[in-house]
Structures are given as structure tokens and as C-alpha cells.
Design an enzyme around this catalytic site. Structure first.
Site, short mmCIF file in Angstrom:
data_model
loop_
_atom_site.label_atom_id
_atom_site.label_comp_id
_atom_site.label_asym_id
_atom_site.label_seq_id
_atom_site.Cartn_x
_atom_site.Cartn_y
_atom_site.Cartn_z
CE LYS A 141 48.61 86.26 63.71
NZ LYS A 141 49.69 85.40 64.33
CD GLU A 183 56.48 88.94 56.67
OE1 GLU A 183 56.27 87.83 56.30
OE2 GLU A 183 57.05 88.81 57.79
CE LYS A 225 48.21 87.35 57.48
NZ LYS A 225 48.59 88.00 58.45
CD GLU A 235 48.49 81.81 64.15
OE1 GLU A 235 49.06 82.49 63.30
OE2 GLU A 235 48.66 81.92 65.51
NE ARG A 239 46.49 83.74 60.71
CZ ARG A 239 45.51 84.65 60.92
NH1 ARG A 239 44.39 84.21 61.02
NH2 ARG A 239 46.00 85.81 60.65
CG ASN A 243 55.11 81.41 61.66
OD1 ASN A 243 54.97 82.57 61.69
ND2 ASN A 243 54.41 80.77 62.86
CG HIS A 246 58.17 84.45 60.41
ND1 HIS A 246 58.06 84.38 58.77
CD2 HIS A 246 57.53 85.49 60.66
CE1 HIS A 246 57.65 85.62 58.42
NE2 HIS A 246 57.12 86.39 59.33
CG HIS A 250 59.96 85.14 65.12
ND1 HIS A 250 58.79 84.08 65.07
CD2 HIS A 250 59.34 86.26 64.63
CE1 HIS A 250 57.75 84.58 64.74
NE2 HIS A 250 58.20 86.21 64.56
CG HIS A 263 59.30 90.79 61.01
ND1 HIS A 263 59.31 90.01 62.00
CD2 HIS A 263 58.12 90.49 60.11
CE1 HIS A 263 58.70 88.91 61.74
NE2 HIS A 263 57.95 89.32 60.53
#
Ligand SMILES: NC(=O)c1ccc[n+]([C@@H]2O[C@H](COP(=O)([O-])OP(=O)(O)OC[C@H]3O[C@@H](n4cnc5c(N)ncnc54)[C@H](O)[C@@H]3O)[C@@H](O)[C@H]2O)c1
Ligand SMILES: [Zn+2]
Length: 365
Positions: A141, A183, A225, A235, A239, A243, A246, A250, A263
Site C-alpha cells: 500500500k 503494532e 502481515k 483489502e 486484511r 485493523n 485501529h 484512529h 500512531h
């Protein structure tokens, strides 16, 4: 050196992980020998670590350098234009090679510039932050921000190789390092109990982590991953499990205008919140919730959440929902190493999770 394959048929590549692997770039990238190369970096990374890659890359082919300004706000159309200009100045043709040498910002920019120049050039990533090593460098990505929305303009463009040298992390500020560690922890909760246990035992703040432990943790996170990306390159659905943490993370970043949390710190809080919602639904045992939240706390301090307005957070979570066709998806852990995806999480559950997060903050002092 550890090698993690990313099996994507004709687009397959490997992540090579090990202290000092930058010096092995000529061997690892031997199939790219003779190409004209532009290495994209920023002046901070280049001044700290440029010499580690410059000579090895020169051994492969004629090399030019394009330095972009540091910071998320420069993941922009202006910088993208400047990179295309630099590629032209370097006389890159279809058989040129772009090397991204930096954190996620440099990677996303360089990868998107490569994807769009002459309808797509080969590129490789040498990530220099932990977050980039375990997350942004793998999966293809790439993209830039639009003035009105983060990561709005982008593409899928898989790199030809990822070369992750943890020796580069020695200069990373502790908060940036921790950002990546959350992460990694997410990957453990998502699908790797051994990785989760290793993080529970990691030294606080990760100071003095053994080389081999760092390499193994990066490899385990990349493997998770890679497995997800192999099954769902673009995605479509699966996928989304990446998240985990997240949805709330977010929202925390958005209501603080991306200034308060890194993050990863926001994802750390998001893991506690998602864990609590799961616990409340009876999907996660009390001891597993304690283990997840305890691991998040063990990895270091995070900026406060207790002063943030629950209404604004709920609104920001709703914003995420609009982006996904009207359904709010939550990834919920059902144990250490297992998750489910649910689209029926209610505002009251999120509010309760925020209360629990605030109470946890008070407990930690
Ligand atoms: N493409 C994806 O799948 C994906 C996934 C996750 C995140 N991202 C993107 O990644 C970006 C965040 O990446 P990041 O956390 O690496 O941030 P970053 O690239 O901004 O790097 C953080 C800071 O560390 C500095 N730095 C980098 N390497 C260093 C080193 N070795 N020593 C000292 N300083 C160093 C950078 O110059 C920067 O100031 C965001 O733009 C996000 O959208 C993309
Ligand atoms: Zn993330």
C-alpha cells in the site's frame, strides 16, 4: 539473516531481516544489478545512516539521491511532484529502480512515486523505523495525503524486496520505537501467542532488548502481515483484521489532530478498548483481557485519554464508518492470538470502553 517470503505469485518478494543486512544489499538485490537507481530519503535519515546504504547501492548501479522534507505533512502532492522531477533529472527509465530509505512517510511517498512514474517502476524498501519494518514496508500500500484526508490518494504497488536492518533503530527516538512496538504487540494479539509472550517479557521501554529478540519480533510481525496480505492483497475483507486496535486508535488520533499520540500509542489504547468490548461481550476471558491490557501498559507510558470528550470520539469513530460503506467494523480479540470481526458494536459499548481506559490511566498514575 531471517527471510520471510511474501507469496504473491509473479509479485512475490522476501523481507530480509538482520543486524547489518544493509551491507548485504548487493547480494540481496543481485537480480537488480545494472539498473539506474534513485534512493529516496530525508535529510535526517540520510545524515544518520546514508553511508550504510550508499556504497552498497553504488555497487549495484549508477546512483542518484532525492531527499524529501521530514514529516507527515510532506506526504503531499508537492513532494510527489518533486520526486517525479528528481526521477526525470536522474534520467530514470522503465528499467530504473527506486529505493525507499526511511520511515513510513518516505516509504509511502517513494512507493507511490514509483507506482505512478511511467506507469510503474520497480522499487525496494529499506525501512528505518520499527513501524515501517513491521507494517508499512510490507503489503504494497503506497500513497500520499490529500489536504482534506489522510492517505486518500494511493495505489497497490508491491516492492521487489524489503531489507530490514534493526541496527538502524539505535538512533530512533524512544517514542518512535514504542510506536512500532505497539503494532508488533497488535500482531501478537492477532495471531501469534509466542510473539505476545516475548513482548510480555521484553525489558520495559525495550531498552537493551537483545539483537536476536528484536530480529525475531520483527520477523514474527512481518510473517503475520505477509500471511494476511497473501490471502487478501487488495483489502477485500480479511486484511481488515490488521485493523485490530485501529478503530478507536484512529479516533483518538483524529480528535487530538494527530498531535498528542504517535500512531502506535493510539493503537495501544485501541487494543485496551477493543479488548474491553470483547471482554464485556463474553468473547474474551478476564485473564486474557488482563494479559492484553497488562502488556500494553508494560511497553511504556502513553499520553492521557481521560480528558477527551467521549462525544467527539464517538463522532470520529462514526467517521471511520462512513469510509467503510456505512458499517462500523471492530476487530475483537477472542483470546491471545485469535480475533473476530464484528459490525454490530454499539455506541454505549464504546463509551464504556472509554471509561475503562480512563480508569486504567488513573490506576497507572
Ligand atoms: N503503507 C502502509 O501500509 C502503511 C502502514 C502503516 C503506516 N503507514 C504510514 O507510515 C507513516 C508513519 O511512518 P513512521 O512511523 O515510520 O513515521 P516517519 O516516517 O514520519 O518517521 C518518524 C520520524 O523518525 C525519523 N526517523 C526515521 N528513521 C530514523 C532512524 N533510524 N533514526 C532516527 N530517526 C529516524 C523520521 O525522519 C521521522 O522524523 C504514516 O504516514 C502512515 O500513514 C503506511
Ligand atoms: Zn497501524
Amino acid at each position: 539473516m531471517i527471510e520471510i517470503p511474501v507469496e504473491l505469485g509473479a509479485r512475490r518478494y522476501a523481507v530480509s531481516i538482520g543486524h547489518g543486512v544493509c551491507g548485504l544489499l548487493p547480494e540481496i538485490l543481485s537480480s537488480f544489478r545494472g539498473r539506474r537507481i534513485v534512493v529516496v530519503s530525508n535529510s535526517r535519515v540520510w545524515s544518520l545512516h546514508g553511508p550504510r546504504v550508499e556504497k552498497p547501492l553504488r555497487a549495484l548501479g549508477p546512483l542518484s539521491r532525492a531527499l524529501v522534507p521530514d514529516g507527515e505533512r510532506h506526504k503531499s502532492r508537492e513532494t510527489l511532484n518533486a520526486l517525479h522531477d528528481a526521477f526525470l533529472d536522474a534520467r530514470l527509465s522503465r528499467d530504473g529502480l527506486v529505493v525507499a530509505f526511511g520511515g513510513g512517510v518516505v516509504g509511502d511517498l517513494a512507493g507511490f512515486a514509483a507506482a505512478t512514474y511511467m506507469r510503474g517502476l520497480d522499487w525496494i524498501v529499506v525501512p528505518t523505523t520499527l513501524l515501517a519494518m513491521v507494517d508499512s514496508a510490507v503489503g504494497g500500500k503506497v500513497g500520499i495525503n490529500h489536504p482534506r484526508a489522510k492517505n486518500l490518494i494511493g495505489a497497490f504497488h508491491q516492492p521487489g524486496a524489503v531489507v530490514a536492518d534493526p541496527a538502524l533503530l539505535a538512533t530512533l527516538p524512544p517514542r518512535e520505537l514504542r510506536s512500532g512496538v505497539y503494532e508488533v504487540l497488535k500482531c501478537g494479539v492477532l495471531g501469534d501467542r509466542a510473539l505476545f509472550k516475548a513482548l510480555q517479557r521484553a525489558p520495559q521501554g525495550l531498552a537493551g532488548w537483545e539483537r536476536i529478540d528484536t530480529e525475531n519480533a520483527i520477523a514474527s510481525a512481518c510473517r503475520i502481515k505477509a500471511e494476511v496480505v497473501e490471502k487478501d492483497e487488495r483489502e477485500g475483507g480479511l486484511r481488515r483484521v490488521l485493523n485490530l486496535g485501529h478503530t478507536l486508535g484512529h479516533a483518538l488520533e483524529a480528535v487530538t489532530r494527530y498531535r498528542r499520540f504517535t500512531h502506535g500509542e493510539a493503537v495501544g489504547w485501541g487494543l485496551v478498548g477493543a479488548g474491553w468490548i470483547s471482554r464485556r461481550r463474553g468473547l474474551l476471558s478476564e485473564s486474557a483481557f488482563d494479559a492484553v491490557a497488562g502488556a500494553v501498559d508494560h511497553l511504556g507510558p502513553r499520553p492521557r485519554v481521560s480528558d477527551l470528550s467521549p462525544e467527539r470520539i464517538l463522532k470520529a469513530v462514526g467517521h471511520d464508518k462512513k469510509a467503510r460503506g456505512g458499517r462500523l467494523t471492530f476487530v475483537l480479540p477472542t483470546g491471545v492470538g485469535r480475533v473476530v470481526v464484528r459490525d454490530d458494536v454499539q455506541p454505549a459499548e464504546i463509551e464504556r470502553a472509554l471509561e475503562v481506559m480512563a480508569a486504567r490511566e488513573a490506576l497507572l498514575g
